[in-house]
Design a protein around this motif. Structure first.
Motif, PDB file in Angstrom:
ATOM      1  N   UNK A 218       0.819  -1.215   0.000  1.00  0.00           N
ATOM      2  CA  UNK A 218       0.000   0.000   0.000  1.00  0.00           C
ATOM      3  C   UNK A 218       0.853   1.265   0.000  1.00  0.00           C
ATOM      4  N   UNK A 219       0.432   2.265  -0.756  1.00  0.00           N
ATOM      5  CA  UNK A 219       1.205   3.499  -0.875  1.00  0.00           C
ATOM      6  C   UNK A 219       1.336   4.235   0.455  1.00  0.00           C
ATOM      7  N   UNK A 220       0.415   4.002   1.380  1.00  0.00           N
ATOM      8  CA  UNK A 220       0.442   4.699   2.678  1.00  0.00           C
ATOM      9  C   UNK A 220       1.433   4.080   3.662  1.00  0.00           C
ATOM     10  N   UNK A 221       2.021   2.989   3.294  1.00  0.00           N
ATOM     11  CA  UNK A 221       2.878   2.227   4.206  1.00  0.00           C
ATOM     12  C   UNK A 221       4.206   2.946   4.477  1.00  0.00           C
ATOM     13  N   UNK A 222       4.629   2.892   5.726  1.00  0.00           N
ATOM     14  CA  UNK A 222       5.888   3.470   6.190  1.00  0.00           C
ATOM     15  C   UNK A 222       6.729   2.329   6.764  1.00  0.00           C
ATOM     16  N   UNK A 223       8.047   2.389   6.555  1.00  0.00           N
ATOM     17  CA  UNK A 223       8.955   1.369   7.069  1.00  0.00           C
ATOM     18  C   UNK A 223       9.622   1.856   8.346  1.00  0.00           C
ATOM     19  N   UNK A 224       9.716   0.959   9.322  1.00  0.00           N
ATOM     20  CA  UNK A 224      10.481   1.228  10.538  1.00  0.00           C
ATOM     21  C   UNK A 224      11.500   0.101  10.681  1.00  0.00           C
ATOM     22  N   UNK A 225      12.754   0.483  10.852  1.00  0.00           N
ATOM     23  CA  UNK A 225      13.830  -0.487  11.028  1.00  0.00           C
ATOM     24  C   UNK A 225      14.354  -0.350  12.439  1.00  0.00           C
ATOM     25  N   UNK A 226      14.371  -1.464  13.155  1.00  0.00           N
ATOM     26  CA  UNK A 226      14.852  -1.501  14.540  1.00  0.00           C
ATOM     27  C   UNK A 226      16.021  -2.475  14.579  1.00  0.00           C
ATOM     28  N   UNK A 227      17.256  -1.978  14.634  1.00  0.00           N
ATOM     29  CA  UNK A 227      18.403  -2.878  14.619  1.00  0.00           C
ATOM     30  C   UNK A 227      18.689  -3.489  15.993  1.00  0.00           C
ATOM     31  N   UNK A 228      19.048  -4.748  15.978  1.00  0.00           N
ATOM     32  CA  UNK A 228      19.524  -5.419  17.192  1.00  0.00           C
ATOM     33  C   UNK A 228      21.047  -5.366  17.260  1.00  0.00           C
ATOM     34  N   UNK A 229      21.663  -5.013  16.142  1.00  0.00           N
ATOM     35  CA  UNK A 229      23.104  -4.777  16.056  1.00  0.00           C
ATOM     36  C   UNK A 229      23.289  -3.449  15.330  1.00  0.00           C
ATOM     37  N   UNK A 230      24.465  -2.857  15.455  1.00  0.00           N
ATOM     38  CA  UNK A 230      24.711  -1.598  14.759  1.00  0.00           C
ATOM     39  C   UNK A 230      24.614  -1.801  13.252  1.00  0.00           C
ATOM     40  N   UNK A 231      24.077  -0.801  12.580  1.00  0.00           N
ATOM     41  CA  UNK A 231      23.987  -0.800  11.121  1.00  0.00           C
ATOM     42  C   UNK A 231      24.875   0.331  10.614  1.00  0.00           C
ATOM     43  N   UNK A 232      25.799  -0.017   9.754  1.00  0.00           N
ATOM     44  CA  UNK A 232      26.668   0.993   9.155  1.00  0.00           C
ATOM     45  C   UNK A 232      27.332   0.390   7.934  1.00  0.00           C
ATOM     46  N   UNK A 233      27.898   1.215   7.149  1.00  0.00           N
ATOM     47  CA  UNK A 233      28.631   0.777   5.961  1.00  0.00           C
ATOM     48  C   UNK A 233      27.832  -0.251   5.163  1.00  0.00           C
ATOM     49  N   UNK A 234      28.468  -1.325   4.789  1.00  0.00           N
ATOM     50  CA  UNK A 234      27.848  -2.258   3.853  1.00  0.00           C
ATOM     51  C   UNK A 234      26.905  -3.269   4.497  1.00  0.00           C
ATOM     52  N   UNK A 235      26.750  -3.258   5.812  1.00  0.00           N
ATOM     53  CA  UNK A 235      25.771  -4.167   6.431  1.00  0.00           C
ATOM     54  C   UNK A 235      24.423  -3.479   6.628  1.00  0.00           C
ATOM     55  N   UNK A 236      24.215  -2.406   5.902  1.00  0.00           N
ATOM     56  CA  UNK A 236      23.038  -1.575   6.058  1.00  0.00           C
ATOM     57  C   UNK A 236      22.178  -1.589   4.788  1.00  0.00           C
ATOM     58  N   UNK A 237      21.199  -0.705   4.755  1.00  0.00           N
ATOM     59  CA  UNK A 237      20.335  -0.504   3.605  1.00  0.00           C
ATOM     60  C   UNK A 237      20.687   0.855   3.007  1.00  0.00           C
ATOM     61  N   UNK A 238      20.790   0.920   1.700  1.00  0.00           N
ATOM     62  CA  UNK A 238      21.048   2.171   1.000  1.00  0.00           C
ATOM     63  C   UNK A 238      19.741   2.647   0.387  1.00  0.00           C
ATOM     64  N   UNK A 239      19.464   3.945   0.491  1.00  0.00           N
ATOM     65  CA  UNK A 239      18.164   4.454   0.064  1.00  0.00           C
ATOM     66  C   UNK A 239      18.286   5.867  -0.486  1.00  0.00           C
TER      67      UNK A 239
END
Length: 164
Positions: free
Chosen positions: A52-73
């Protein structure tokens, strides 16, 4: 989630969050024929998969996210940026990220760090934006209909003592 949206009396929340494991030397999503290079894996918007176009994403990391272990947007829909110029979600565990991946392109890279990223990815819709009659789509991965009781559940502020 509810306190982040003070004007909403209820929210639709994905019933079963996605748990992501982004292992070293791997990507946690598959490549697509349309990916512009080997460094850009799975470039897409969630709308391409019927969300659905109204949908929003929430990301809750259990480990740090940085560099290449992350999502690019991309910062906003149709930004015109080359995907290699996108930002990455650089957050620490116990933080969260909110994005509009329904319309913003995003992708993964091969995790060149020595750390596995583990995160919960949750999709939500503001109650005031939900139109139950608008969507008859189902998720591509699990064929779960995008409606309350199947893909989403409703959480009300009154159930959490957030309404007087």
């Amino acid at each position: 989630i509810l306190p982040l949206f003070p004007d909403e009396s209820y929210m639709l929340v994905q019933k079963t969050p996605n748990i992501r494991f982004h292992l070293p030397n791997c990507s946690n999503i598959g490549s697509r024929d349309s990916d512009p290079s080997a460094d850009i894996i799975g470039l897409h918007t969630d709308a391409e998969f019927g969300h659905p176009t109204e949908e929003i994403n929430i990301i809750i990391p259990l480990t740090d996210m940085n560099a290449s272990n992350s999502i690019y947007y991309e910062p906003f829909p149709h930004s015109g940026l080359h995907p290699l110029d996108y930002s990455n979600v650089a957050i620490k565990r116990n933080q969260f990220f909110i994005g509009y991946f329904n319309a913003c392109n995003h992708y993964n890279r091969i995790n060149t760090t020595d750390t596995t990223r583990v995160s919960f990815d949750i999709r939500i819709i503001r109650g005031s934006m939900w139109n139950a009659n608008k969507y008859d789509n189902s998720s591509v991965s699990k064929q779960t209909k995008f409606d309350v009781g199947h893909y989403y559940m409703i959480i009300h502020k009154k159930h959490f003592g957030l309404v007087q």
